[in-house]
Design an enzyme around this catalytic site. Structure first.
Site, PDB file in Angstrom:
ATOM      1  N   GLU A 117     -11.892 -16.171   0.493  1.00  0.00           N
ATOM      2  CA  GLU A 117     -10.467 -16.324   0.864  1.00  0.00           C
ATOM      3  C   GLU A 117     -10.257 -16.580   2.340  1.00  0.00           C
ATOM      4  OE1 GLU A 117     -12.012 -13.494   2.123  1.00  0.00           O
ATOM      5  OE2 GLU A 117     -11.476 -12.472   0.284  1.00  0.00           O
ATOM      6  N   HIS A 159     -15.963  -5.704   6.274  1.00  0.00           N
ATOM      7  CA  HIS A 159     -16.576  -6.522   5.210  1.00  0.00           C
ATOM      8  C   HIS A 159     -17.665  -7.464   5.736  1.00  0.00           C
ATOM      9  CE1 HIS A 159     -13.680  -4.971   2.432  1.00  0.00           C
ATOM     10  NE2 HIS A 159     -12.657  -5.526   3.040  1.00  0.00           N
ATOM     11  N   ASP A 195     -10.368   2.967   5.204  1.00  0.00           N
ATOM     12  CA  ASP A 195      -9.641   1.785   4.730  1.00  0.00           C
ATOM     13  C   ASP A 195      -9.612   1.809   3.195  1.00  0.00           C
ATOM     14  OD1 ASP A 195      -8.950  -1.290   5.777  1.00  0.00           O
ATOM     15  OD2 ASP A 195      -9.705  -1.226   3.717  1.00  0.00           O
ATOM     16  N   HIS A 197     -10.186  -0.502   1.175  1.00  0.00           N
ATOM     17  CA  HIS A 197     -11.277  -1.300   0.585  1.00  0.00           C
ATOM     18  C   HIS A 197     -12.640  -0.746   0.979  1.00  0.00           C
ATOM     19  CE1 HIS A 197      -7.746  -4.008   0.974  1.00  0.00           C
ATOM     20  NE2 HIS A 197      -8.132  -4.393  -0.237  1.00  0.00           N
ATOM     21  N   ASP A 284      -4.338   0.684   4.765  1.00  0.00           N
ATOM     22  CA  ASP A 284      -3.878   0.028   3.538  1.00  0.00           C
ATOM     23  C   ASP A 284      -3.945   0.949   2.314  1.00  0.00           C
ATOM     24  OD1 ASP A 284      -6.611  -0.195   3.877  1.00  0.00           O
ATOM     25  OD2 ASP A 284      -6.697  -2.369   3.637  1.00  0.00           O
ATOM     26  N   TYR A 323      -1.433  -3.854   5.531  1.00  0.00           N
ATOM     27  CA  TYR A 323      -0.640  -5.087   5.394  1.00  0.00           C
ATOM     28  C   TYR A 323       0.836  -4.844   5.129  1.00  0.00           C
ATOM     29  CZ  TYR A 323      -5.448  -6.170   5.349  1.00  0.00           C
ATOM     30  OH  TYR A 323      -6.760  -6.186   5.716  1.00  0.00           O
TER      31      TYR A 323
HETATM   32  C1  6XA Z   1      -8.771 -10.500  -0.172  1.00  0.00           C
HETATM   33  C2  6XA Z   1      -8.643  -9.054   0.095  1.00  0.00           C
HETATM   34  C3  6XA Z   1      -9.256  -8.729   1.405  1.00  0.00           C
HETATM   35  C4  6XA Z   1      -9.102  -7.285   1.743  1.00  0.00           C
HETATM   36  C5  6XA Z   1      -9.230  -7.087   3.196  1.00  0.00           C
HETATM   37  C6  6XA Z   1      -9.123  -5.676   3.642  1.00  0.00           C
HETATM   38  N1  6XA Z   1      -8.209 -10.867  -1.400  1.00  0.00           N
HETATM   39  N2  6XA Z   1     -10.230  -5.013   3.798  1.00  0.00           N
HETATM   40  O1  6XA Z   1      -8.112  -5.104   3.907  1.00  0.00           O
HETATM   41  O2  6XA Z   1     -10.288  -3.772   4.255  1.00  0.00           O
HETATM   42 ZN    ZN Z   2      -8.644  -2.924   3.556  1.00  0.00          ZN
END
Ligand code: 6XA
Ligand code: ZN
Length: 342
Positions: A117, A159, A195, A197, A284, A323
């Site tokens: 993405e 990431h 986080d 994720h 998030d 976000y």
């Molecule tokens: C993309 C999602 C990316 C997540 C990014 C994020 N569809 N990572 O916040 O901690």
């Molecule tokens: Zn995240």
């Protein structure tokens, strides 16, 4: 608590993110940074300080030389091909394929992609280096006597793997902070990733090492990005066996359950006896985050910060995701204020 931040963050502002089958304006947008800077000023935090120039030797201990070369040259190779849009990967080395770096930029983009993405623009590499410089400077300040520092990184980093970009990340800022702390004399460093994720890039980088303990609280990968890493049975490998701890949690998780995982994480971190702590600070997990499914309130972020502060460890906070843009500042500040007033 000092804040380290670079106005170079604005150099990374892709127009497009591939999401839900459409090219949309990226969730990871420049105004996130502005909201955090404003909220910190309103909360009486000192004005952000610019980072020192990035020392690449630390970066090269957590990322591959071929990957750094790719990031540095991707845009010129893309332009040379005559492409006019932003650089996005379209083909990746799937199962039962060669894992060799191709010559063509389309092949290189896929080879180094952990997700597809995230676009690279003309000035993304400069922004990523300045973001990493913030983390490195914050770690150096900690090593020379500050007890806590906030590194307002953008683009984020957790990431970014040893040789992978994606999920809005290029250089792994938290890993660079941890490596810098080790290079500055620490023996053991813990990374706590709160986080929403999973910090798949950070896990990848330290998976076979025991000088960095990685602990992550995140959405269960069966239901949440990055999908292919982050299960509880990933515990490290070789020298790193036992030094990777994952707490995946299901949709709808509230602070009650989440804070049990936080408590367990900090207990494990305490037992590790680290010289310093790096917190991958994404907000998030917030209940109104548009792309996540935990239910933490703004007050919960204050409690979370207090709990981390009770550990009394020298701590670098490294900004990751979040976000719900209008609330990102207050939620981030709440973690830091809670930490300072445990
Ligand atoms: C993309 C999602 C990316 C997540 C990014 C994020 N569809 N990572 O916040 O901690
Ligand atoms: Zn995240």
């Amino acid at each position: 608590m000092k804040t380290i931040a670079s106005t170079d963050h604005i150099l990374h502002f892709p127009r497009a993110e591939l999401s839900g089958g459409q090219l949309i304006r990226p969730y990871e947008c420049p105004e996130r940074w502005d909201y955090i800077v404003s909220a910190l000023a309103e909360g009486g935090f000192s004005a952000p300080q610019a980072p020192d120039v990035l020392d690449m030797s630390t970066v090269a201990r957590v990322h591959g030389a071929d990957y750094l070369q790719f990031l540095a040259s991707a845009w010129s190779l893309w332009e040379a091909e005559g492409y006019t849009g932003e650089a996005l990967p379209t083909v990746v080395p799937a199962r039962r394929t060669q894992q060799r770096e191709p010559e063509h930029i389309d092949g290189k983009l896929g080879y180094f992609a952990g997700a597809t993405e995230t676009a690279i623009t003309a000035t993304t590499w400069q922004a990523a280096q300045s973001s990493a410089a913030c983390a490195q400077t914050a770690a150096r300040l900690l090593a020379t006597g500050e007890t806590s520092v906030f590194s307002l990184c953008r683009p984020p980093g957790h990431h970014a793997g040893h040789d992978l970009f994606g999920g809005y990340c290029f250089l792994n800022n938290a890993a660079i902070a941890a490596q810098q702390l080790l290079d500055s004399g620490a023996t053991r460093v813990a990374i706590l990733d709160i986080d929403f994720h999973h910090g798949n890039g950070t896990q990848d980088i330290f998976y076979e090492r025991n000088d960095v303990l990685f602990v992550s609280l995140h959405g269960n990968p069966g239901h949440a990005f990055p999908y292919f890493l982050g299960y509880a049975d990933e515990t490290g490998q070789g020298n790193g066996e036992g030094y990777n701890i994952n707490h995946p949690m299901l949709p709808g998780t509230t602070y009650d359950a989440w804070s049990d995982a936080l408590h367990d994480s900090l207990q494990r971190i305490g037992e590790y006896l680290p010289d310093a702590l790096v917190v991958s600070l994404g907000v998030d997990a917030f209940e109104r985050d548009p792309i996540s499914f935990f239910k933490l309130s703004s007050d919960d972020f204050m409690r979370c910060g207090q709990r981390i502060g009770q550990q009394s460890l020298p701590t670098v906070f490294v900004m990751e995701g979040g976000y719900a843009v209008e609330e990102i500042g207050i939620n981030t500040r709440n973690v830091l204020s809670g930490f300072l007033n445990p």
